[in-house]
Design an enzyme around this catalytic site. Structure first.
Site, PDB file in Angstrom:
ATOM      1  N   PRO A   2      -1.433 -10.323  -7.532  1.00  0.00           N
ATOM      2  CA  PRO A   2      -2.067 -11.462  -6.838  1.00  0.00           C
ATOM      3  C   PRO A   2      -2.351 -11.118  -5.378  1.00  0.00           C
ATOM      4  O   PRO A   2      -1.558 -10.443  -4.737  1.00  0.00           O
ATOM      5  CB  PRO A   2      -1.003 -12.563  -6.920  1.00  0.00           C
ATOM      6  CG  PRO A   2      -0.060 -12.139  -7.979  1.00  0.00           C
ATOM      7  CD  PRO A   2      -0.097 -10.647  -8.002  1.00  0.00           C
ATOM      8  N   GLU A   3      -3.490 -11.549  -4.904  1.00  0.00           N
ATOM      9  CA  GLU A   3      -3.865 -11.295  -3.513  1.00  0.00           C
ATOM     10  C   GLU A   3      -3.172 -12.287  -2.598  1.00  0.00           C
ATOM     11  O   GLU A   3      -2.558 -13.253  -3.055  1.00  0.00           O
ATOM     12  CB  GLU A   3      -5.387 -11.403  -3.368  1.00  0.00           C
ATOM     13  CG  GLU A   3      -6.137 -10.345  -4.141  1.00  0.00           C
ATOM     14  CD  GLU A   3      -5.820  -8.931  -3.653  1.00  0.00           C
ATOM     15  OE1 GLU A   3      -5.857  -8.707  -2.430  1.00  0.00           O
ATOM     16  OE2 GLU A   3      -5.505  -8.070  -4.486  1.00  0.00           O
ATOM     17  N   LYS A  50       1.097  -9.284   0.739  1.00  0.00           N
ATOM     18  CA  LYS A  50       1.113  -9.782  -0.636  1.00  0.00           C
ATOM     19  C   LYS A  50       2.519 -10.083  -1.111  1.00  0.00           C
ATOM     20  O   LYS A  50       2.754 -10.238  -2.306  1.00  0.00           O
ATOM     21  CB  LYS A  50       0.457  -8.747  -1.550  1.00  0.00           C
ATOM     22  CG  LYS A  50      -1.023  -8.606  -1.257  1.00  0.00           C
ATOM     23  CD  LYS A  50      -1.587  -7.412  -1.965  1.00  0.00           C
ATOM     24  CE  LYS A  50      -3.053  -7.219  -1.567  1.00  0.00           C
ATOM     25  NZ  LYS A  50      -3.588  -5.979  -2.129  1.00  0.00           N
ATOM     26  N   ARG A 297      22.749  -0.370  25.899  1.00  0.00           N
ATOM     27  CA  ARG A 297      23.574  -1.292  25.145  1.00  0.00           C
ATOM     28  C   ARG A 297      25.044  -0.993  25.370  1.00  0.00           C
ATOM     29  O   ARG A 297      25.443   0.160  25.468  1.00  0.00           O
ATOM     30  CB  ARG A 297      23.294  -1.163  23.637  1.00  0.00           C
ATOM     31  CG  ARG A 297      21.845  -1.296  23.250  1.00  0.00           C
ATOM     32  CD  ARG A 297      21.304  -2.654  23.516  1.00  0.00           C
ATOM     33  NE  ARG A 297      22.048  -3.688  22.807  1.00  0.00           N
ATOM     34  CZ  ARG A 297      21.831  -4.986  22.977  1.00  0.00           C
ATOM     35  NH1 ARG A 297      20.925  -5.398  23.827  1.00  0.00           N
ATOM     36  NH2 ARG A 297      22.534  -5.866  22.307  1.00  0.00           N
TER      37      ARG A 297
END
Ligand SMILES: [Zn+2]
Length: 314
Positions: A2-3, A50, A297
């Site tokens: 499916p797009e 997608k 950090r």
């Protein structure tokens, strides 16, 4: 497959269930343990490309993350932190600003936060249905009217349910993370990460490079360096490949253990991060480390369990 627009439609089907707790599960997926989704709350639903991304949290987590967890999240989101935040980190405790975790928002760009996202990738006939099952609309070759087998079924507290067909599912750390650099993803590219670690720069810098280790932040960095008994400033090029392989193993293992404890609403119990003594009772060192022109950090390590590599100690 499916797009984008179809996946967007699937997302719209899931949105009424956001905020609800999964009460019952089913489905044939073997890529994930579907039972793990039981009693989790669907926190978010997003489409990227997608793929559909569903965020889950232990149901209790809806009450809001603890100060400890916020501190962890902020640490882990180090890849996106600003220098201003960095300054605060050393002077103020995270609970003073509990509402602030700006880089952990799901819409923030590529933070690498270890949120518990289920990535759903649809096959050619993949689909989602809400409150109904897909029925056979014709007989198969043998003449049977066999309904498609769902990969995943999620029943929610409202009584409604979602059914997932013909899709692949994986846990990942963030919808924005590149799967190849996501330590939680099955597509994590170990070879690339190993090459990055083998360069002549301190391993504690490379581990926070989101190009190779998205989802890996300061807590994971400190903990896995301790587990692997590697000094944070050890140059990757001076370490044995077997040591770096072990470090990678710890990174992947720690990431997935953390995901599991998050899914079960459990806290994290660090061995070295923010500790004064290592589990063996040695005094822990704490220093702000980072590349000359990059983010620095706070780093914790045990000088006895993680001795400096001679060639680079001065
Ligand atoms: Zn120690």
């Amino acid at each position: 497959m499916p797009e984008g627009p179809s996946v967007k439609k699937f997302q719209l089907l899931t949105s009424p269930f956001v905020g609800q707790v999964v009460t019952k599960v089913g489905g044939s997926s073997r890529k994930i343990n579907v039972n793990e989704l039981k009693a989790l709350r669907l926190q978010d639903s997003q489409v990227h490309g997608k793929n559909l991304f569903l965020a889950f949290e232990a149901a209790g987590a809806q009450l809001g993350p603890s100060a400890e967890e916020l501190a962890f999240q902020r640490e882990v989101c180090s890849g996106a932190s600003s220098p201003a935040q960095e300054g605060q980190e050393q002077t103020s405790l995270p609970e003073e600003k509990p509402q602030e975790a700006p880089h952990c928002r799901s819409d923030a760009p590529d933070t690498g936060c270890p949120r518990n996202w289920l990535r759903v990738h649809f096959g050619l006939f993949g689909s989602i249905r809400a409150n109904e099952f897909s029925r056979a609309n014709k007989a198969n070759k043998r003449g049977d009217w066999k309904d498609p087998t769902p990969r995943l079924v999620l029943h929610f507290e409202s009584g409604g349910f979602l059914v997932f067909y013909n899709c692949r599912m994986h846990w990942c750390s963030s919808p924005m993370a590149n799967p190849a650099s996501d330590i939680l993803s099955v597509e994590f590219h170990r070879g690339r990460a190993l090459d990055a670690l083998r360069t002549p720069s301190p391993v504690c810098y490379t581990l926070l490079d989101q190009r190779y280790f998205s989802g890996l932040g300061s807590i994971i960095k400190n903990e896995i360096l301790y587990m692997a008994k590697i000094h944070p400033l050890a140059q990757g090029s001076l370490l044995a490949v077997s040591d770096l392989e072990r470090l990678l193993d710890y990174a992947v293992q720690f990431g997935s253990d953390w995901l599991q404890s998050k899914l079960h609403g459990k806290g994290l119990h660090p061995q070295i991060y923010q500790k004064e003594h290592c589990p063996l009772g040695h005094a822990v060192m704490k220093e702000t480390l980072g590349p000359l022109h990059g983010f620095k950090r706070l780093t914790w390590w045990c000088p006895q369990c993680q001795p400096a590599v001679p060639a680079e100690s001065e």
